[in-house]
Design a protein around this motif. Structure first.
Motif, PDB file in Angstrom:
ATOM      1  N   PRO A  98      -2.139   6.625   4.474  1.00  0.00           N
ATOM      2  CA  PRO A  98      -2.841   5.862   5.504  1.00  0.00           C
ATOM      3  C   PRO A  98      -2.044   5.552   6.770  1.00  0.00           C
ATOM      4  N   CYS A  99      -0.703   5.622   6.683  1.00  0.00           N
ATOM      5  CA  CYS A  99       0.116   5.218   7.830  1.00  0.00           C
ATOM      6  C   CYS A  99       1.566   5.632   7.597  1.00  0.00           C
ATOM      7  N   ASP A 100       2.405   5.408   8.575  1.00  0.00           N
ATOM      8  CA  ASP A 100       3.855   5.602   8.465  1.00  0.00           C
ATOM      9  C   ASP A 100       4.263   6.990   7.967  1.00  0.00           C
ATOM     10  N   LYS A 101       3.518   8.019   8.346  1.00  0.00           N
ATOM     11  CA  LYS A 101       3.851   9.384   7.900  1.00  0.00           C
ATOM     12  C   LYS A 101       5.276   9.771   8.284  1.00  0.00           C
ATOM     13  N   GLU A 102       5.726   9.283   9.410  1.00  0.00           N
ATOM     14  CA  GLU A 102       7.071   9.622   9.873  1.00  0.00           C
ATOM     15  C   GLU A 102       8.154   8.976   9.001  1.00  0.00           C
ATOM     16  N   LYS A 103       7.790   7.958   8.238  1.00  0.00           N
ATOM     17  CA  LYS A 103       8.745   7.288   7.349  1.00  0.00           C
ATOM     18  C   LYS A 103       8.708   7.837   5.922  1.00  0.00           C
TER      19      LYS A 103
ATOM     20  N   VAL B 295       0.919  16.615   3.759  1.00  0.00           N
ATOM     21  CA  VAL B 295       0.564  15.230   4.059  1.00  0.00           C
ATOM     22  C   VAL B 295      -0.642  15.242   4.985  1.00  0.00           C
ATOM     23  N   MET B 296      -1.620  14.423   4.647  1.00  0.00           N
ATOM     24  CA  MET B 296      -2.831  14.344   5.461  1.00  0.00           C
ATOM     25  C   MET B 296      -3.266  12.893   5.605  1.00  0.00           C
ATOM     26  N   ASP B 297      -4.175  12.656   6.523  1.00  0.00           N
ATOM     27  CA  ASP B 297      -4.722  11.314   6.699  1.00  0.00           C
ATOM     28  C   ASP B 297      -5.564  10.947   5.490  1.00  0.00           C
ATOM     29  N   GLY B 298      -5.498   9.699   5.094  1.00  0.00           N
ATOM     30  CA  GLY B 298      -6.305   9.214   3.979  1.00  0.00           C
ATOM     31  C   GLY B 298      -5.680   7.979   3.384  1.00  0.00           C
ATOM     32  N   GLY B 299      -5.993   7.721   2.121  1.00  0.00           N
ATOM     33  CA  GLY B 299      -5.472   6.535   1.473  1.00  0.00           C
ATOM     34  C   GLY B 299      -6.111   5.287   2.039  1.00  0.00           C
ATOM     35  N   MET B 300      -5.404   4.176   1.934  1.00  0.00           N
ATOM     36  CA  MET B 300      -5.960   2.913   2.390  1.00  0.00           C
ATOM     37  C   MET B 300      -4.850   1.910   2.672  1.00  0.00           C
ATOM     38  N   ILE B 301      -5.119   1.068   3.629  1.00  0.00           N
ATOM     39  CA  ILE B 301      -4.319  -0.128   3.859  1.00  0.00           C
ATOM     40  C   ILE B 301      -5.268  -1.295   3.637  1.00  0.00           C
ATOM     41  N   THR B 302      -4.860  -2.249   2.828  1.00  0.00           N
ATOM     42  CA  THR B 302      -5.676  -3.434   2.583  1.00  0.00           C
ATOM     43  C   THR B 302      -4.756  -4.628   2.384  1.00  0.00           C
ATOM     44  N   THR B 303      -5.325  -5.786   2.291  1.00  0.00           N
ATOM     45  CA  THR B 303      -4.503  -6.984   2.133  1.00  0.00           C
ATOM     46  C   THR B 303      -4.085  -7.190   0.680  1.00  0.00           C
ATOM     47  N   SER B 304      -2.880  -7.672   0.503  1.00  0.00           N
ATOM     48  CA  SER B 304      -2.424  -8.081  -0.823  1.00  0.00           C
ATOM     49  C   SER B 304      -2.785  -9.553  -1.049  1.00  0.00           C
ATOM     50  N   GLY B 305      -3.139 -10.234   0.026  1.00  0.00           N
ATOM     51  CA  GLY B 305      -3.526 -11.637  -0.060  1.00  0.00           C
ATOM     52  C   GLY B 305      -2.383 -12.623   0.070  1.00  0.00           C
ATOM     53  N   ILE B 306      -1.147 -12.090   0.140  1.00  0.00           N
ATOM     54  CA  ILE B 306       0.004 -12.988   0.191  1.00  0.00           C
ATOM     55  C   ILE B 306       1.198 -12.263   0.808  1.00  0.00           C
ATOM     56  N   VAL B 307       2.027 -12.963   1.514  1.00  0.00           N
ATOM     57  CA  VAL B 307       3.284 -12.436   2.029  1.00  0.00           C
ATOM     58  C   VAL B 307       4.413 -12.963   1.152  1.00  0.00           C
ATOM     59  N   LEU B 308       5.168 -12.047   0.560  1.00  0.00           N
ATOM     60  CA  LEU B 308       6.323 -12.420  -0.269  1.00  0.00           C
ATOM     61  C   LEU B 308       7.571 -11.862   0.406  1.00  0.00           C
ATOM     62  N   GLU B 309       8.210 -12.672   1.197  1.00  0.00           N
ATOM     63  CA  GLU B 309       9.381 -12.229   1.945  1.00  0.00           C
ATOM     64  C   GLU B 309      10.493 -11.751   1.024  1.00  0.00           C
ATOM     65  N   ASP B 310      10.634 -12.360  -0.165  1.00  0.00           N
ATOM     66  CA  ASP B 310      11.686 -11.940  -1.097  1.00  0.00           C
ATOM     67  C   ASP B 310      11.412 -10.548  -1.676  1.00  0.00           C
ATOM     68  N   LYS B 311      10.185 -10.037  -1.514  1.00  0.00           N
ATOM     69  CA  LYS B 311       9.841  -8.677  -1.947  1.00  0.00           C
ATOM     70  C   LYS B 311       9.886  -7.686  -0.773  1.00  0.00           C
ATOM     71  N   GLY B 312      10.338  -8.150   0.378  1.00  0.00           N
ATOM     72  CA  GLY B 312      10.473  -7.294   1.544  1.00  0.00           C
ATOM     73  C   GLY B 312       9.249  -7.232   2.433  1.00  0.00           C
ATOM     74  N   ASP B 313       8.264  -8.074   2.172  1.00  0.00           N
ATOM     75  CA  ASP B 313       7.049  -8.052   2.989  1.00  0.00           C
ATOM     76  C   ASP B 313       7.334  -8.409   4.443  1.00  0.00           C
ATOM     77  N   LYS B 314       6.730  -7.624   5.326  1.00  0.00           N
ATOM     78  CA  LYS B 314       6.733  -7.919   6.757  1.00  0.00           C
ATOM     79  C   LYS B 314       5.395  -8.540   7.141  1.00  0.00           C
ATOM     80  N   ASN B 315       4.401  -8.334   6.263  1.00  0.00           N
ATOM     81  CA  ASN B 315       3.038  -8.829   6.454  1.00  0.00           C
ATOM     82  C   ASN B 315       2.356  -8.843   5.086  1.00  0.00           C
ATOM     83  N   ASP B 316       1.045  -9.040   5.061  1.00  0.00           N
ATOM     84  CA  ASP B 316       0.337  -9.120   3.777  1.00  0.00           C
ATOM     85  C   ASP B 316      -0.354  -7.805   3.390  1.00  0.00           C
ATOM     86  N   LEU B 317       0.079  -6.707   3.969  1.00  0.00           N
ATOM     87  CA  LEU B 317      -0.600  -5.438   3.696  1.00  0.00           C
ATOM     88  C   LEU B 317      -0.020  -4.704   2.489  1.00  0.00           C
TER      89      LEU B 317
END
Length: 119
Positions: free
Chosen positions: A61-66, A85-107
């Motif tokens: 869904p994103c960050d193909k360059e990474k 590699v092709m477009d597809g997949g999904m980005i959705t919310t996890s419902g929570i940001v856990l900074e100790d797990k490396g989250d930059k956002n809730d995705l």
């Protein structure tokens, strides 16, 4: 690939950390995790796993360059591996940001894989 024999599919999710490679590796492992191909050697040229071809298709869904293609290939124990590699997949919310797990956002990132096996 001259002869396609198996297609296995899977899904991988990185719930926290927004790491597309983690999601992709999990998708590949999910695709192959519940499969066994005990007769594969008998149909491969020279009866060798070295002659097996594995083509991985990833819907990302994103960050193909990474995406670390080498890490994806290393998830497969045998064969000459190619990755598409092709477009597809999904980005959705996890419902929570856990900074100790490396989250930059809730995705969370969801990747879908198709693993084709043949020779």
């Amino acid at each position: 690939m001259e002869k396609l024999m198996f297609i296995e599919t899977g899904m991988g999710i990185d719930v926290h950390g927004q790491n597309i490679t983690s999601a992709a590796v999990r998708a590949v492992k999910n695709a192959i995790h519940y499969n066994s191909m005990p007769g594969i050697r008998s149909v491969l040229p020279e009866n060798s796993l070295d002659n097996m071809r594995v083509n991985v298709k990833l819907a990302v869904p994103c960050d193909k360059e990474k995406l670390d293609i080498t890490a994806v290939k290393e998830a497969l124990p045998y064969g000459k591996v190619t990755v598409e590699v092709m477009d597809g997949g999904m980005i959705t919310t996890s419902g929570i940001v856990l900074e100790d797990k490396g989250d930059k956002n809730d995705l969370m990132y969801i990747v879908v894989a198709s693993v084709e096996v043949g020779y």
